[in-house]
Design an enzyme around this catalytic site. Sequence first.
Site, PDB file in Angstrom:
ATOM      1  N   ASP A  73     -52.038  27.226  33.336  1.00  0.00           N
ATOM      2  CA  ASP A  73     -53.350  26.697  33.714  1.00  0.00           C
ATOM      3  C   ASP A  73     -54.411  27.797  33.749  1.00  0.00           C
ATOM      4  OD1 ASP A  73     -52.216  24.167  33.973  1.00  0.00           O
ATOM      5  OD2 ASP A  73     -51.683  24.503  36.068  1.00  0.00           O
ATOM      6  N   GLU A 102     -63.377  21.624  30.066  1.00  0.00           N
ATOM      7  CA  GLU A 102     -62.795  20.921  28.933  1.00  0.00           C
ATOM      8  C   GLU A 102     -63.126  19.436  29.020  1.00  0.00           C
ATOM      9  OE1 GLU A 102     -58.517  20.866  26.545  1.00  0.00           O
ATOM     10  OE2 GLU A 102     -58.611  21.453  28.646  1.00  0.00           O
ATOM     11  N   ASP A 136     -60.121  24.527  34.182  1.00  0.00           N
ATOM     12  CA  ASP A 136     -59.066  23.680  33.626  1.00  0.00           C
ATOM     13  C   ASP A 136     -58.693  22.661  34.681  1.00  0.00           C
ATOM     14  OD1 ASP A 136     -56.880  23.093  31.595  1.00  0.00           O
ATOM     15  OD2 ASP A 136     -55.670  23.541  33.374  1.00  0.00           O
TER      16      ASP A 136
END
Length: 383
Positions: free
Chosen positions: A356, A276, A192
């Site tokens: 996170d 991502e 992330d």
Amino acid sequence: MQLRYNFRLYPTAGQRQALARAFGCARTVFNDGLRARQEAHENGLPYISDGDLSKTVITQAKATPERSWLGEVSAVILQQALADLNTAYRNFFASISGKRKGPKVAAPRFRSKRDNRQAIRFTRNARFIVTAGRKLRLPKIGDVPVHWSRELPAEPSSVTVIKDAAGRYFASFVIEICQEPLPETASEVGIDLGLTHFAVLSDGRKVGNPRLLRRAERRLKKAQQALSRKEKGSNNRARAKRVVARAHAKVADARRDFAHKLSTQIIRDNQAVYVEDLCVKGMARTRLAKSVHDAGWSQFVAMLEYKAVRYGRTFARIDRFFPSSKLCSACGLLADKMPLSVRSWTCPCGAVHDRDVNAAINVLAAGRAERLNACGGTVSPAA
């Protein structure tokens, strides 16, 4: 696969003049070719083919008094400048016709001697060589000293000589290499990316954001203020511009070094890496634009991608609309909303999440699910 290996060049005063002449000749051929095609289009004439354009702006131009000086440089760099123009046109036509995916590509533009980057390319038929004295021999330029930070793994197919805005010279070799698979490992990781921490891994590790541009702001501010006080067109202003460019280059080099070291470590330690797919261009339009550009996420992810291919690892991007932050990694419950101010939250199932770390765990689960689906497997909703 093809990789680029960059090395710093230290040309002599005479070689710098020869390189400046070569940059100018390549730029002139590119601009002449672009102008010829634009004029043909404006006059309703057919598109000038690559072969006819080469005859006009190189072969015939050398015979004229106005362009006779094109013969002072290697013919290869002139041909490569025209090849760049042809590639730019093909990309432009493919973009407007819909054959090229991604953002629209603009039409080629004229090159200027004031551009921040000047470059010429020598292919193998130009007969550039690395001499016994470890110098780079370039036709009609000479033996240029090179700082060899590492050995070339194979014979290069081409070399591009680049001058950046800071006045530094580089040789960029294109090398064809084979895959070098690393020993397999059972570890997989989801990543992330963020601003508080540059990267949070699904195993709980957090990598701090170096904020290199922010740390250099005071030095950059002084250099830019000094530049603003110099008279336009003066030698002092030119020197001040180089000071500013060197300060920015130092930040860019440090950011690239950080991304290389971190991406190499992650690829070596994990068999599969999932990230991502962030919309960096959209985030760069917000009030966080400066911090987003400073982070350099796109550069880091691109490094992960090509290193995964090189070392036999699995790499995948997760859909940017996947709700990684709002999804409970324990039970799969999707929260209604999750403002950025919320850094930790408790799910009704009782699980307490670091925002996170939870997002990284969900990215890992989504990556595994996509890979299993691609292989024909089945995945439970909470996987």
